[in-house]
Scaffold this motif. Structure first.
Motif, short mmCIF file in Angstrom:
data_model
loop_
_atom_site.label_atom_id
_atom_site.label_comp_id
_atom_site.label_asym_id
_atom_site.label_seq_id
_atom_site.Cartn_x
_atom_site.Cartn_y
_atom_site.Cartn_z
N ALA A 101 27.53 39.53 59.55
CA ALA A 101 28.68 40.29 60.03
C ALA A 101 29.96 39.78 59.40
N ALA A 102 30.12 38.45 59.34
CA ALA A 102 31.32 37.87 58.75
C ALA A 102 31.44 38.23 57.27
N LEU A 103 30.33 38.16 56.56
CA LEU A 103 30.36 38.39 55.12
C LEU A 103 30.59 39.85 54.75
N LEU A 104 30.48 40.76 55.73
CA LEU A 104 30.84 42.14 55.47
C LEU A 104 32.31 42.24 55.05
N ALA A 105 33.14 41.32 55.56
CA ALA A 105 34.55 41.31 55.17
C ALA A 105 34.69 41.12 53.67
N ASN A 106 33.89 40.23 53.09
CA ASN A 106 33.94 40.02 51.65
C ASN A 106 33.41 41.22 50.87
N GLU A 107 32.31 41.80 51.38
CA GLU A 107 31.76 42.99 50.73
C GLU A 107 32.80 44.10 50.66
N SER A 108 33.52 44.29 51.76
CA SER A 108 34.52 45.35 51.82
C SER A 108 35.75 45.01 50.98
N TYR A 109 36.21 43.75 51.06
CA TYR A 109 37.42 43.34 50.36
C TYR A 109 37.25 43.45 48.85
N TYR A 110 36.19 42.85 48.33
CA TYR A 110 36.00 42.85 46.88
C TYR A 110 35.53 44.22 46.37
N GLU A 150 35.67 20.13 36.80
CA GLU A 150 37.00 20.35 37.34
C GLU A 150 37.05 19.80 38.77
N ASN A 151 37.94 18.85 39.00
CA ASN A 151 38.02 18.22 40.32
C ASN A 151 38.28 19.22 41.43
N LYS A 152 39.15 20.18 41.19
CA LYS A 152 39.51 21.12 42.24
C LYS A 152 38.31 21.93 42.69
N ARG A 153 37.45 22.28 41.79
CA ARG A 153 36.28 23.07 42.17
C ARG A 153 35.33 22.27 43.06
N PHE A 154 35.25 20.98 42.84
CA PHE A 154 34.36 20.15 43.64
C PHE A 154 34.97 19.83 45.00
N PHE A 155 36.21 19.35 45.01
CA PHE A 155 36.81 18.87 46.27
C PHE A 155 37.49 19.98 47.07
N ARG A 156 37.75 21.11 46.43
CA ARG A 156 38.36 22.25 47.13
C ARG A 156 37.49 23.50 46.95
N TRP A 157 36.19 23.30 47.09
CA TRP A 157 35.23 24.36 46.78
C TRP A 157 35.42 25.60 47.66
N ARG A 158 35.99 25.46 48.84
CA ARG A 158 36.18 26.63 49.71
C ARG A 158 37.09 27.68 49.06
N ASN A 159 37.87 27.29 48.08
CA ASN A 159 38.80 28.21 47.43
C ASN A 159 38.15 29.13 46.39
N TYR A 160 36.84 28.95 46.18
CA TYR A 160 36.18 29.69 45.11
C TYR A 160 34.95 30.42 45.65
N LYS A 161 34.85 31.70 45.35
CA LYS A 161 33.73 32.48 45.87
C LYS A 161 32.41 32.11 45.22
N ASP A 162 32.43 31.35 44.11
CA ASP A 162 31.18 30.88 43.51
C ASP A 162 30.45 29.88 44.41
N TYR A 163 31.19 29.17 45.28
CA TYR A 163 30.59 28.10 46.08
C TYR A 163 30.76 28.34 47.58
N GLY A 164 31.81 29.03 47.98
CA GLY A 164 32.09 29.23 49.39
C GLY A 164 32.00 30.69 49.79
N THR A 165 32.62 31.00 50.92
CA THR A 165 32.58 32.37 51.46
C THR A 165 33.96 32.79 51.96
N GLY A 166 35.01 32.06 51.54
CA GLY A 166 36.36 32.42 51.94
C GLY A 166 36.58 32.29 53.43
N VAL A 167 37.63 32.95 53.91
CA VAL A 167 37.96 32.85 55.33
C VAL A 167 36.89 33.50 56.20
N ALA A 168 36.16 34.47 55.65
CA ALA A 168 35.12 35.14 56.43
C ALA A 168 34.03 34.16 56.84
N GLY A 169 33.49 33.43 55.86
CA GLY A 169 32.42 32.49 56.16
C GLY A 169 32.88 31.24 56.85
#
Length: 462
Positions: free
Chosen positions: A438-447, A239-258
């Motif tokens: 510290a940043a990734l605590l946001a993801n731990e709490s959010y999810y 899927e092109n979007k997963r490769f070129f827009r990987w920041r949008n997916y928690k499988d590859y990125g860390t969202g706005v926190a990371g």
């Protein structure tokens, strides 16, 4: 800050900035002034045999910006580039010529003996594996933030760095800025008193700012090594979007926190010499960019910092909005008991105000005139608002000059000077894990939909 530091700052403030560099000129109240920051660089010329041979692993947006900054530093030569999309390898040759090796397999980069250092600018889920392998291969490492996708990956990089004897600098580039340097000095001199809170926000209002990056028309399974990209992530169809827009997916990125919080944590922890927060509570949601992504585009997280030898207990508020109808903007402000600092890469503005301790008309209205007079006399006898407190109010901005080479250049300059044993790393893997954790605590709490507790010294969840 202790009382001696505050007295020192106030003494400097009343003497004026012409006498002492970091304090503002205060001869009347209120004051307002600007002071120019400076940065001196050595004039060095390196022979071919003295050059640092650099390789780039991940020739995407940040990888290109990193390499452009790195190559501005004297004595650095690009000798290899790796990327999983052939179009980016072609782009690297447009930018830097043909006199270097290119590959889609990063292991070929690590196997080349002439390479001294590598930039790792891959998707987040590859940082740990490539960093560890690079250090074991005897390469110095510049790894983009966040250092890891998951906090429990960090110790492996710390251990590999120590075992290898090589250097590893994490790439939160604002860390080495003139703004950070001045803010740390001011804080340690007691300019804002005891820190009470941090206010950080980043508003965006564009598809590009929300990570909807363009997808090249020639992207397909032949030009993109998608299986390698997936790595340890779940196996999914191409899927092109997963490769070129990987920041949008928690499988590859860390969202706005990371991507964004981690910059703020790097700066905050550096300025106040902190290990980080011990608690986080996050909220937010996917409000607008519903393009298949599984990370929020609005995020608000509150952090608690415990009292330490270098700072009082305080709170931090982090806010990201990718659909800010105001048009966008950002800010980073430390608020203390005696002032506040607004901090950027190229400037620091210190504001000090007089704390009103004597009641004014608002609360006095409830009393008779005779009682009001008695109250005023009682407060006057206490002398709560001294002349010194009035003289130390106002605003000073320390500004980088127009020819400042920039924070990104400074971060690479420090990295390469450390390789030459002429400087030290400012953001090593331990520091990088404290910022990323510290940043990734946001993801731990959010999810997890609950507050989370963190041990900032041991760098693990509680």
């Amino acid at each position: 800050m202790d009382k001696s530091s505050r007295r020192f700052f106030l003494k400097k403030a009343t003497l004026g900035s012409a006498a002492l560099s970091s304090a503002p000129m205060v001869f009347a109240s209120p004051y307002k002034e600007k002071i120019l920051l400076t940065r001196a660089y050595e004039n060095a010329h390196y022979a071919v045999n003295d050059q640092i041979n650099l390789a780039l692993i991940g020739c995407g947006i940040q990888g290109i910006y990193d390499t452009q900054s790195a190559l501005r530093v004297d004595g650095v030569k690009l000798v290899a580039v790796c990327d999983l999309y052939t179009g980016r390898l072609d782009r690297s040759k447009e930018l830097w010529g043909d006199a270097f090796f290119t590959t889609r397999d990063y292991r070929e980069i690590l196997g080349r003996s002439e390479i001294d250092a590598v930039i790792i600018a891959t998707p987040d889920h590859w940082h740990k594996q490539i960093a560890v392998n690079a250090l074991k291969a005897g390469k110095h490492v510049y790894c983009e933030k966040p250092m890891v996708q998951r906090y429990d990956e960090g110790q492996a990089i710390i251990d590999a760095q120590k075992a290898s004897g090589k250097l590893c600098q994490i790439g939160s580039q604002s860390m080495s800025s003139l703004g950070n340097e001045k803010a740390k000095q001011l804080y340690e001199e007691g300019a804002i008193g005891d820190i009470v809170m941090l206010d950080f926000y980043n508003d965006r209002y564009s598809a590009e700012g929300a990570w909807q990056y363009p997808i090249p028309p020639d992207a397909n399974p032949q030009t993109v090594d998608f299986d390698t990209f997936l790595g340890t992530a779940p196996k999914v169809p191409y899927e092109n979007k997963r490769f070129f827009r990987w920041r949008n997916y928690k499988d590859y990125g860390t969202g706005v926190a990371g991507d964004l919080f981690v910059h703020a944590f790097s700066t905050l922890n550096y300025i106040v010499s902190s290990y980080g927060p011990n608690r986080a509570q996050a909220t937010g949601g996917l409000r607008f960019w519903k393009d298949g992504r599984d990370v929020p585009d609005v995020s608000i997280t509150l952090y608690d910092y415990p009292k330490t030898d270098t700072h009082a207990a305080f709170n931090a508020a982090f806010r990201i909005n990718f659909i800010a109808g105001s048009g966008g903007g950002s800010g980073f402000k430390l608020v203390g008991t005696e002032g506040e600092m607004e901090i950027g890469q190229n400037a620091v503005t210190l504001r000090r105000s007089k704390l009103d301790l004597v009641p004014d008309g608002y609360s006095m209205i409830a009393y008779t005139k005779a009682t009001q007079e008695k109250i005023r006399e009682e407060y006057a006898a206490k002398n709560l608002e001294s002349r010194a407190s009035s003289l130390s109010t106002g605003e000073t901005t320390w500004q980088a000059p127009n020819d400042y080479k920039g924070a990104h250049y400074d971060h690479f300059h420090k990295f390469f000077q450390a390789i030459r044993e002429q400087d030290t790393i400012i953001e090593d893997p331990t520091f990088g894990l404290r910022a990323a954790g510290a940043a990734l605590l946001a993801n731990e709490s959010y999810y997890g939909e609950k507050p989370v507790n963190w041990d900032p010294k041991a760098m693990r969840l509680i």
